[in-house]
Design a protein around this motif. Sequence first.
Motif, PDB file in Angstrom:
ATOM      1  N   ARG A   1       0.839  -1.197   0.000  1.00  0.00           N
ATOM      2  CA  ARG A   1       0.000   0.000   0.000  1.00  0.00           C
ATOM      3  C   ARG A   1       0.868   1.239   0.000  1.00  0.00           C
ATOM      4  NH1 ARG A   1      -2.883  -2.451   3.546  1.00  0.00           N
ATOM      5  NH2 ARG A   1      -1.491  -1.698   5.183  1.00  0.00           N
ATOM      6  N   PHE A   2       0.473   2.253  -0.744  1.00  0.00           N
ATOM      7  CA  PHE A   2       1.086   3.585  -0.610  1.00  0.00           C
ATOM      8  C   PHE A   2      -0.013   4.506  -0.134  1.00  0.00           C
ATOM      9  CE2 PHE A   2       3.662   1.817  -4.128  1.00  0.00           C
ATOM     10  CZ  PHE A   2       4.910   1.910  -3.539  1.00  0.00           C
ATOM     11  N   GLY A   3      -0.059   4.804   1.145  1.00  0.00           N
ATOM     12  CA  GLY A   3      -1.131   5.665   1.641  1.00  0.00           C
ATOM     13  C   GLY A   3      -2.478   5.092   1.246  1.00  0.00           C
TER      14      GLY A   3
ATOM     15  N   GLN B   1      -3.769   1.148  -2.987  1.00  0.00           N
ATOM     16  CA  GLN B   1      -3.416  -0.259  -2.796  1.00  0.00           C
ATOM     17  C   GLN B   1      -2.723  -0.703  -4.084  1.00  0.00           C
ATOM     18  OE1 GLN B   1      -4.167  -2.020   0.133  1.00  0.00           O
ATOM     19  NE2 GLN B   1      -2.923  -3.702  -0.659  1.00  0.00           N
ATOM     20  N   ALA B   2      -1.389  -0.577  -4.114  1.00  0.00           N
ATOM     21  CA  ALA B   2      -0.664  -0.816  -5.363  1.00  0.00           C
ATOM     22  C   ALA B   2      -0.644  -2.293  -5.726  1.00  0.00           C
ATOM     23  CB  ALA B   2       0.754  -0.277  -5.255  1.00  0.00           C
ATOM     24  N   LEU B   3      -0.478  -3.160  -4.740  1.00  0.00           N
ATOM     25  CA  LEU B   3      -0.457  -4.605  -4.989  1.00  0.00           C
ATOM     26  C   LEU B   3      -1.394  -5.285  -4.004  1.00  0.00           C
ATOM     27  CD1 LEU B   3       3.412  -5.182  -5.249  1.00  0.00           C
ATOM     28  CD2 LEU B   3       1.799  -4.987  -7.147  1.00  0.00           C
TER      29      LEU B   3
ATOM     30  N   ASP C   1      -1.141  -2.951 -17.724  1.00  0.00           N
ATOM     31  CA  ASP C   1      -1.301  -1.575 -18.178  1.00  0.00           C
ATOM     32  C   ASP C   1      -0.505  -0.613 -17.304  1.00  0.00           C
ATOM     33  OD1 ASP C   1      -2.594  -1.126 -20.491  1.00  0.00           O
ATOM     34  OD2 ASP C   1      -4.618  -1.291 -19.646  1.00  0.00           O
ATOM     35  N   ASN C   2      -0.456   0.634 -17.741  1.00  0.00           N
ATOM     36  CA  ASN C   2       0.211   1.648 -16.926  1.00  0.00           C
ATOM     37  C   ASN C   2      -0.456   1.703 -15.555  1.00  0.00           C
ATOM     38  OD1 ASN C   2       0.334   3.344 -19.928  1.00  0.00           O
ATOM     39  ND2 ASN C   2       2.166   2.773 -18.815  1.00  0.00           N
ATOM     40  N   GLY C   3       0.378   1.737 -14.540  1.00  0.00           N
ATOM     41  CA  GLY C   3      -0.162   1.816 -13.190  1.00  0.00           C
ATOM     42  C   GLY C   3      -0.644   0.490 -12.648  1.00  0.00           C
ATOM     43  N   ALA C   4      -0.396  -0.594 -13.353  1.00  0.00           N
ATOM     44  CA  ALA C   4      -0.863  -1.904 -12.887  1.00  0.00           C
ATOM     45  C   ALA C   4      -0.084  -2.365 -11.663  1.00  0.00           C
ATOM     46  CB  ALA C   4      -0.732  -2.932 -14.002  1.00  0.00           C
ATOM     47  N   GLY C   5       1.085  -1.837 -11.473  1.00  0.00           N
ATOM     48  CA  GLY C   5       1.871  -2.195 -10.298  1.00  0.00           C
ATOM     49  C   GLY C   5       3.131  -2.969 -10.622  1.00  0.00           C
ATOM     50  N   LYS C   6       3.536  -2.984 -11.893  1.00  0.00           N
ATOM     51  CA  LYS C   6       4.718  -3.759 -12.289  1.00  0.00           C
ATOM     52  C   LYS C   6       5.977  -3.219 -11.616  1.00  0.00           C
ATOM     53  CE  LYS C   6       4.179  -2.663 -16.593  1.00  0.00           C
ATOM     54  NZ  LYS C   6       3.024  -1.761 -16.515  1.00  0.00           N
ATOM     55  N   SER C   7       6.186  -1.931 -11.760  1.00  0.00           N
ATOM     56  CA  SER C   7       7.403  -1.357 -11.175  1.00  0.00           C
ATOM     57  C   SER C   7       7.387  -1.505  -9.666  1.00  0.00           C
ATOM     58  CB  SER C   7       7.527   0.114 -11.563  1.00  0.00           C
ATOM     59  OG  SER C   7       7.690   0.230 -12.954  1.00  0.00           O
ATOM     60  N   THR C   8       6.222  -1.366  -9.073  1.00  0.00           N
ATOM     61  CA  THR C   8       6.119  -1.530  -7.626  1.00  0.00           C
ATOM     62  C   THR C   8       6.522  -2.947  -7.235  1.00  0.00           C
ATOM     63  OG1 THR C   8       4.292   0.035  -7.651  1.00  0.00           O
ATOM     64  CG2 THR C   8       4.592  -1.251  -5.651  1.00  0.00           C
ATOM     65  N   LEU C   9       6.044  -3.920  -7.992  1.00  0.00           N
ATOM     66  CA  LEU C   9       6.391  -5.310  -7.704  1.00  0.00           C
ATOM     67  C   LEU C   9       7.904  -5.510  -7.790  1.00  0.00           C
ATOM     68  CD1 LEU C   9       4.948  -7.992  -7.090  1.00  0.00           C
ATOM     69  CD2 LEU C   9       5.199  -8.565  -9.497  1.00  0.00           C
TER      70      LEU C   9
ATOM     71  N   SER D   1       7.761  -5.538 -19.780  1.00  0.00           N
ATOM     72  CA  SER D   1       7.688  -4.956 -21.116  1.00  0.00           C
ATOM     73  C   SER D   1       6.251  -4.630 -21.475  1.00  0.00           C
ATOM     74  CB  SER D   1       8.270  -5.916 -22.143  1.00  0.00           C
ATOM     75  OG  SER D   1       8.207  -5.349 -23.418  1.00  0.00           O
ATOM     76  N   HIS D   2       6.111  -3.595 -22.292  1.00  0.00           N
ATOM     77  CA  HIS D   2       4.792  -3.276 -22.833  1.00  0.00           C
ATOM     78  C   HIS D   2       4.645  -3.842 -24.236  1.00  0.00           C
ATOM     79  CE1 HIS D   2       2.956  -0.712 -19.856  1.00  0.00           C
ATOM     80  NE2 HIS D   2       4.106  -0.107 -19.664  1.00  0.00           N
ATOM     81  N   ASN D   3       5.749  -4.400 -24.731  1.00  0.00           N
ATOM     82  CA  ASN D   3       5.770  -4.786 -26.134  1.00  0.00           C
ATOM     83  C   ASN D   3       5.483  -6.287 -26.278  1.00  0.00           C
ATOM     84  OD1 ASN D   3       6.559  -5.608 -28.692  1.00  0.00           O
ATOM     85  ND2 ASN D   3       8.010  -3.915 -28.882  1.00  0.00           N
TER      86      ASN D   3
END
Lengths: 259, 446
Positions: free
Chosen positions: A15-17, A20-22, A40-48, A200-202
């Motif tokens: 969670r970020f404040g 609920q990212a994941l 998709d963008n904001g799905a939480g990949k980078s957070t994971l 990847s998005h590709n």
Amino acid sequence: MSAAPVLALRGVSKRFGAVQALTDVDLEVHAGQVVALVGDNGAGKSTLVKTIAGVHPIDEGSIEWDGKPVSIARPHDAQGLGVATVYQDLALCDNLDVVANLFLGRELGRAKVLDEVAMEKRAKELLDTLSIRIPSVRIPIASLSGGQRQVVAIARALVGEPKLVILDEPTAALGVEQTAQVLDLVERLRERGLAVLLISHNMADVKAVADEVAVLRLGRNNGVFKVKDTTNEEIIAAITGATDNAVTRRKARGAEAVK
Amino acid sequence: MSDTVNTPPQPQKPSDSQESTKDQKHAPVDADPDAAAGAIPAIDPRLLVREQGFAGYLTEFKRKIKGGELGSIPVVTGLIVIWAIFQISSGRFLDPSNLSNIAQYIVGPGLIATGIVFVLLLGEIDLSVGSVAGLTAAASSVLAIKQDMNEGLAVLIGLVGAAAIGALHGFFFARIGVPAFVVTLAGFLGWSGLQLFVLGNTLSLNNISGGIIYHLNNYYFSDVAAAYGLAAVAVAGYAWSQWNEHRRRKAADLPHRPMSELALRTGVVAVLVFVAAYVLNQEDGLPLGLTVFVAVIVLASFVLRRTNYGRQVFAVGGGVEAARRAGINVVWIRISVFTISGFLGGLGGLFIASQSGVADSNLGGGDTLMLAIAAAVIGGTSLFGGRGTPWSALLGILVIQSIMTGLYMEGSSSKAVQSMITGAVLLAAVVLDSVSRRSQKAAGRA
Ligand SMILES: Nc1ncnc2c1ncn2[C@@H]1O[C@H](COP(=O)(O)OP(=O)(O)OP(=O)(O)O)[C@@H](O)[C@H]1O
Ligand SMILES: [Mg+2]
């Protein structure tokens, strides 16, 4: 794939404040396997990725490494386990040469005196085993192309002998040829028995190198697919939400038009 | 952590890729661009490894010039031109007495400039070094003369104080996040104020005759064996390090310089060093000041090029974020570099006091700071960070001092002409720096 996965996430939440990212995310990566993480963008990949790399500690759930539960609270912990992360902004020093960049922060030498010969030799060996071709290991990073920098950044991650390599959108900024080089490199990592987590998005890239595709949607698992027996449409459907995606919308529209 | 690059077991036969590399060299490279970009290496790894021998040397040289890597070529050329002009017009510029004179004058400002080189490598600036130089000279002299302290102790306290001042600047910059420009500007004003305060109503203190400060820049090893002996040691050391590197690279099967080139390099160094020793011996002998200055440069250059610490300084200068993610303690590197700059500023101040005979309220003021920065830049250290060498302090200050001395010999002792010419040289150096950076960008090198 009978052995325990190199990395397994079990019911991980973050969670970020108020965000609920994941939520309750599961993920497994085996040795010698390339797992693509899409969403998709904001799905939480980078957070994971950041939870695995120790940038953001997890709130709930557990992380298993080689079948044993571990806690990753700091980047240092992740490095100690053998996680190497190549972030999208590569973080190389433009003024230093390839050898210096490869070994930055873990230089070889005795009593704080650099051993340039040993470093250059090992750099060459490393680049050779990865079949990386650059004009010279003694020219500044600044004189390399984007793709060459990307492969140097990946090679740099391998200097610490990781077991799991995480690549955050490694081909996003690359041309056709450089993308091919990086994808080749990903395959070579797999051949060397490393576990690879590729963001990847590709879809074409994903289909080309990944064994499995894990889909995240709004911070939750939305399916894990074997690349071999899955179509692009199925993956895209999972990314965008199975019942509502570009393909089904068009079909629906088409149906309406016929009526 | 030293055995890091052992390659894990490799499923393919290792010889496989090697052979395919060789085969591919003969295949038409652009027949199938997709394939070339694929498993086949697109570029021969040995492309830029220069051919052995002097032909290769020339190609490499041309490539560097094109790529904007001018190094010390402009400043060495400039120095030769300046010396030639003054020698022709005055007829006695290259006399041993004049050259010895120059060798004495460059030490103080040169040491300050060496500190500036460290700071410039980080891509920062230290405007306080002149004031720190003045304060150190004043404080040490006051302690030794007015407070009757042991002079060695006074000098030590002065130098430790100078280093502490540098560390303080570094702390404000690295920890608090105040731009270095502003912190050291405050230091520039503040420390020269403290210098006046320390001197009180004395304003000027003569060096203790025969004391430490007195000797720093006035002592000569007058035995001719000293200069020649040091020259021999230097050449032997240089030859040994070159040969050692050659041997190790050869053993490791890496590209190495041929013996002929080693001999040539050693020969050039030997000629330069022995000519310098001869000239100095024609006059008073080997000056202590110059010896200290060159020793500091050799040490600084070793630290910067050959040690972990130096690598980290260059890394921070080339990319702070990359350095941080590589685990480098950026705060510590910054503080330590400003500490070095403060220390060398103080040391330079003591040598200036020694050379002028007094520690007074003017010491370190005027254009001391500007000349130190100008020297580093003229010598070829980049203002943009990450590129440079301590040797640029020596070359740059030699250029500046040669102009001053030369003009003085021409009879135009007026500050006006000196300043205008030095300003023009500095501008030329910065233009070269910027242009070379641009052409580096164009050649994809910056
Ligand atoms: N440090 C943070 N603080 C607060 N919220 C964050 C933070 N990092 C990420 N988030 C939120 O978490 C969610 C997931 O973000 P994340 O960066 O993981 O997405 P992503 O899948 O990598 O997207 P993209 O494809 O755009 O890179 C987003 O809603 C984002 O706003
Ligand atoms: Mg992201």
